[in-house]
Design a protein around this motif. Structure first.
Motif, mmCIF file in Angstrom:
data_model
loop_
_atom_site.group_PDB
_atom_site.id
_atom_site.type_symbol
_atom_site.label_atom_id
_atom_site.label_comp_id
_atom_site.label_asym_id
_atom_site.label_seq_id
_atom_site.Cartn_x
_atom_site.Cartn_y
_atom_site.Cartn_z
ATOM 1 N N ARG A 14 -44.013 10.482 -26.363
ATOM 2 C CA ARG A 14 -44.799 10.148 -25.113
ATOM 3 C C ARG A 14 -45.164 11.606 -24.497
ATOM 4 N N LEU A 15 -44.265 12.567 -24.542
ATOM 5 C CA LEU A 15 -44.502 13.712 -23.799
ATOM 6 C C LEU A 15 -45.774 14.478 -24.568
ATOM 7 N N GLY A 16 -45.922 14.077 -25.857
ATOM 8 C CA GLY A 16 -46.828 14.601 -26.771
ATOM 9 C C GLY A 16 -48.320 14.446 -26.061
ATOM 10 N N GLU A 17 -48.320 13.300 -25.281
ATOM 11 C CA GLU A 17 -49.434 12.905 -24.507
ATOM 12 C C GLU A 17 -49.835 13.492 -23.122
ATOM 13 N N LEU A 18 -48.770 14.174 -22.922
ATOM 14 C CA LEU A 18 -48.575 14.870 -21.605
ATOM 15 C C LEU A 18 -48.634 16.244 -21.565
ATOM 16 N N PRO A 19 -49.619 17.073 -21.578
ATOM 17 C CA PRO A 19 -49.666 18.542 -22.271
ATOM 18 C C PRO A 19 -48.937 19.269 -21.238
ATOM 19 N N GLY A 20 -48.055 20.067 -21.853
ATOM 20 C CA GLY A 20 -47.299 21.174 -20.698
ATOM 21 C C GLY A 20 -45.880 20.466 -20.132
ATOM 22 N N TRP A 21 -45.587 19.134 -20.442
ATOM 23 C CA TRP A 21 -44.437 18.477 -19.934
ATOM 24 C C TRP A 21 -43.526 18.911 -21.051
ATOM 25 N N GLY A 22 -42.243 19.234 -20.533
ATOM 26 C CA GLY A 22 -41.219 19.293 -21.554
ATOM 27 C C GLY A 22 -39.959 18.566 -21.240
ATOM 28 N N ARG A 32 -44.712 23.349 -15.206
ATOM 29 C CA ARG A 32 -45.104 24.430 -14.426
ATOM 30 C C ARG A 32 -46.698 24.265 -14.205
ATOM 31 N N TYR A 33 -47.216 24.396 -12.883
ATOM 32 C CA TYR A 33 -48.646 24.526 -12.865
ATOM 33 C C TYR A 33 -48.727 25.794 -12.057
ATOM 34 N N ARG A 34 -50.021 26.533 -12.649
ATOM 35 C CA ARG A 34 -50.474 27.737 -11.922
ATOM 36 C C ARG A 34 -51.596 27.671 -11.120
ATOM 37 N N PHE A 35 -51.438 28.530 -10.177
ATOM 38 C CA PHE A 35 -52.674 28.417 -9.377
ATOM 39 C C PHE A 35 -53.170 29.997 -9.221
ATOM 40 N N ARG A 36 -54.307 30.137 -8.789
ATOM 41 C CA ARG A 36 -54.994 31.568 -8.137
ATOM 42 C C ARG A 36 -54.397 32.039 -6.981
ATOM 43 N N ALA A 37 -54.168 31.123 -6.028
ATOM 44 C CA ALA A 37 -53.763 31.450 -4.763
ATOM 45 C C ALA A 37 -52.619 30.785 -4.179
ATOM 46 N N PHE A 38 -51.640 31.183 -3.581
ATOM 47 C CA PHE A 38 -50.589 30.475 -2.946
ATOM 48 C C PHE A 38 -50.996 28.954 -2.216
ATOM 49 N N LEU A 39 -51.976 29.030 -1.337
ATOM 50 C CA LEU A 39 -52.643 27.835 -0.755
ATOM 51 C C LEU A 39 -52.911 26.981 -1.485
ATOM 52 N N ASP A 40 -53.607 27.365 -2.556
ATOM 53 C CA ASP A 40 -54.098 26.212 -3.742
ATOM 54 C C ASP A 40 -52.866 25.267 -4.010
ATOM 55 N N GLY A 41 -51.637 26.217 -4.520
ATOM 56 C CA GLY A 41 -50.451 25.414 -4.934
ATOM 57 C C GLY A 41 -50.071 24.805 -3.838
ATOM 58 N N ILE A 61 -39.390 19.589 -6.577
ATOM 59 C CA ILE A 61 -40.388 20.508 -6.430
ATOM 60 C C ILE A 61 -39.953 21.999 -5.997
ATOM 61 N N ALA A 62 -40.366 22.943 -6.724
ATOM 62 C CA ALA A 62 -40.076 24.199 -6.589
ATOM 63 C C ALA A 62 -41.587 25.222 -6.366
ATOM 64 N N VAL A 67 -47.079 29.610 -8.573
ATOM 65 C CA VAL A 67 -46.602 28.385 -9.548
ATOM 66 C C VAL A 67 -45.774 27.594 -8.836
ATOM 67 N N VAL A 68 -46.268 26.129 -9.069
ATOM 68 C CA VAL A 68 -45.456 25.068 -8.703
ATOM 69 C C VAL A 68 -44.732 24.220 -9.949
ATOM 70 N N THR A 69 -43.644 24.065 -9.957
ATOM 71 C CA THR A 69 -42.688 23.389 -10.797
ATOM 72 C C THR A 69 -42.220 22.074 -10.404
ATOM 73 N N LEU A 70 -42.545 21.120 -11.058
ATOM 74 C CA LEU A 70 -42.220 19.419 -10.941
ATOM 75 C C LEU A 70 -41.121 19.030 -11.812
ATOM 76 N N LYS A 71 -40.295 18.647 -11.248
ATOM 77 C CA LYS A 71 -39.143 18.114 -12.232
ATOM 78 C C LYS A 71 -38.931 16.503 -12.095
ATOM 79 N N LEU A 72 -38.854 15.618 -13.057
ATOM 80 C CA LEU A 72 -38.581 14.100 -12.699
ATOM 81 C C LEU A 72 -37.607 13.615 -13.560
ATOM 82 N N THR A 73 -36.945 12.618 -12.950
ATOM 83 C CA THR A 73 -35.980 11.728 -13.264
ATOM 84 C C THR A 73 -36.059 10.741 -12.518
#
Length: 106
Positions: A14-22, A32-41, A61-62, A67-73
């Motif tokens: 299923r993670l194969g259907e969600l690129p970037g999720w590990g 982890r999501y990357r942004f050009r500017a802090f306020l975009d994040g 959320i970090a 860079v914004v990192t999301l972690k789910l469980t």
């Protein structure tokens, strides 16, 4: 409550259907999501918060500058459930919505 996904191979597929999720420690999914500017994040995090409230399912959320990192469980299930995978997809859609000017590359 949705049941815990016990089959690690299924989760990885299923993670194969969600690129970037590990998978982390078999009970978390992380991206982890990357942004050009802090306020975009920060704008992205506000949208994540709205989605999380709507679903009553909240990620860790970090925020590290651009860079914004999301972690789910799913705490109540003791591991990953379909709700985590569904939420990951919704968070990716939110990211895609702000990508135009906010994205720097994954």
């Amino acid at each position: 409550m949705k049941p815990k996904l016990a089959d690690e191979a299924f989760v990885k597929a299923r993670l194969g259907e969600l690129p970037g999720w590990g998978l982390e420690e078999t009970k978390w999914i992380v991206k982890r999501y990357r942004f050009r500017a802090f306020l975009d994040g920060i704008a992205f995090v506000q949208e994540v918060a709205r989605i999380a409230e709507e679903a009553n399912h909240h990620p860790l959320i970090a925020i590290d500058y651009k860079v914004v990192t999301l972690k789910l469980t799913t705490w109540s299930a003791g591991g990953l459930t379909e709700l985590d995978l569904e939420s990951a997809g919704r968070f990716d859609a939110a990211y895609a919505a702000v990508r135009g000017e906010a994205q720097e590359g994954e």
